[in-house]
Design a protein around this motif. Structure first.
Motif, PDB file in Angstrom:
ATOM      1  N   VAL A  93     -25.187   3.713 -52.725  1.00  0.00           N
ATOM      2  CA  VAL A  93     -24.547   4.702 -51.863  1.00  0.00           C
ATOM      3  C   VAL A  93     -23.367   5.390 -52.556  1.00  0.00           C
ATOM      4  O   VAL A  93     -23.080   6.566 -52.277  1.00  0.00           O
TER       5      VAL A  93
ATOM      6  N   ARG B 256     -24.443   8.443 -54.262  1.00  0.00           N
ATOM      7  CA  ARG B 256     -24.607   9.533 -53.304  1.00  0.00           C
ATOM      8  C   ARG B 256     -23.250  10.162 -52.977  1.00  0.00           C
ATOM      9  O   ARG B 256     -23.122  11.393 -52.898  1.00  0.00           O
TER      10      ARG B 256
ATOM     11  N   SER C  76     -21.572  10.131 -44.886  1.00  0.00           N
ATOM     12  CA  SER C  76     -22.087   9.520 -43.660  1.00  0.00           C
ATOM     13  C   SER C  76     -23.044   8.371 -43.958  1.00  0.00           C
ATOM     14  O   SER C  76     -23.332   7.556 -43.081  1.00  0.00           O
ATOM     15  N   HIS C  77     -23.540   8.311 -45.183  1.00  0.00           N
ATOM     16  CA  HIS C  77     -24.394   7.197 -45.605  1.00  0.00           C
ATOM     17  C   HIS C  77     -23.474   6.041 -46.017  1.00  0.00           C
ATOM     18  O   HIS C  77     -22.796   6.119 -47.042  1.00  0.00           O
TER      19      HIS C  77
ATOM     20  N   ASP D 217     -22.732   1.771 -46.576  1.00  0.00           N
ATOM     21  CA  ASP D 217     -23.315   0.477 -46.921  1.00  0.00           C
ATOM     22  C   ASP D 217     -22.148  -0.498 -47.087  1.00  0.00           C
ATOM     23  O   ASP D 217     -21.301  -0.303 -47.963  1.00  0.00           O
TER      24      ASP D 217
END
Length: 213
Positions: A93, A96, A125-126, A128
């Protein structure tokens, strides 16, 4: 003696060679010889492509190309490089987030501030929990992009910032605004070992380990 398979050995060798090649690339960039930096990068990829079994080199080269183009002020080309990175996929993540940040900064440089914020927020918004220690590093970018469109940081990000604070076992700083609190958290945790690093040290009895970011 550490034993690794041939594929893993290739990656280790390519990673080490790439790190050294980046030193040469940085010298070109320091002299603003950006085309030579790009040529050096492309030549390295061509020479080592046959050993890139998992796409690590392709992703690393694409990211480095974006950075060179950004530094050269070639923002439209840098945006294309960001898209190339995204097409190659993300290992975790934080890759990203890094890509979203890079794309946002190029959009910002082009004066597309609203789009820059939306792009970064989509990437961020992603989430982990395994990579919560990286959250504070990206908070100042979120604050800056929000300020550039004349709005405070959206309250929806408070819980994300608090998760970053929790990973460092610190309280979320209280300031006059969420944005100022985020900047304070980023400053507070800079260089501080995360929970994972402390746990690794406690388990192994040696120096702190390194979070995957």
């Amino acid at each position: 003696m550490l034993r690794v398979c041939a594929t893993c050995f290739d990656r280790l060798e390519v990673q080490e060679a790439f790190e050294y090649k980046c030193l040469d690339i940085n010298k070109f960039m320091n002299d603003e010889r950006y085309d030579e930096a790009l040529a050096c990068l492309d030549a390295f990829e061509q020479e080592n492509r046959h050993r890139d079994h998992d796409g690590w080199l392709a992703r690393s080269v694409a990211s480095e190309r974006e950075f060179i183009l950004y530094e050269a002020g070639r923002y439209e080309e840098a945006l294309q490089a960001c898209e190339a990175v995204a097409r190659l996929g993300f290992e975790n993540v934080t890759d990203r987030w890094s890509n979203g940040s890079a794309k946002a900064l190029n959009l910002q440089a082009l004066g597309r501030h609203r789009e820059a914020l939306e792009t970064f927020e989509e990437a961020f918004s992603h989430q982990d929990p395994r990579y919560a220690s990286a959250i504070p590093y990206y908070l100042p970018t979120l604050v800056e992009l929000s300020e550039n469109v004349g709005q405070p940081v959206d309250e929806k990000w408070r819980r994300v910032a608090e998760a970053g604070a929790e990973d460092f076992a610190v309280e979320m700083p209280v300031r006059d605004s969420l944005g100022e609190s985020m900047r304070a958290l980023a400053e507070m945790t800079r260089g501080m070992p995360s929970k994972r690093e402390r746990e690794w040290k406690a388990t192994h009895g040696g120096g702190a380990g390194t979070d995957a970011t």
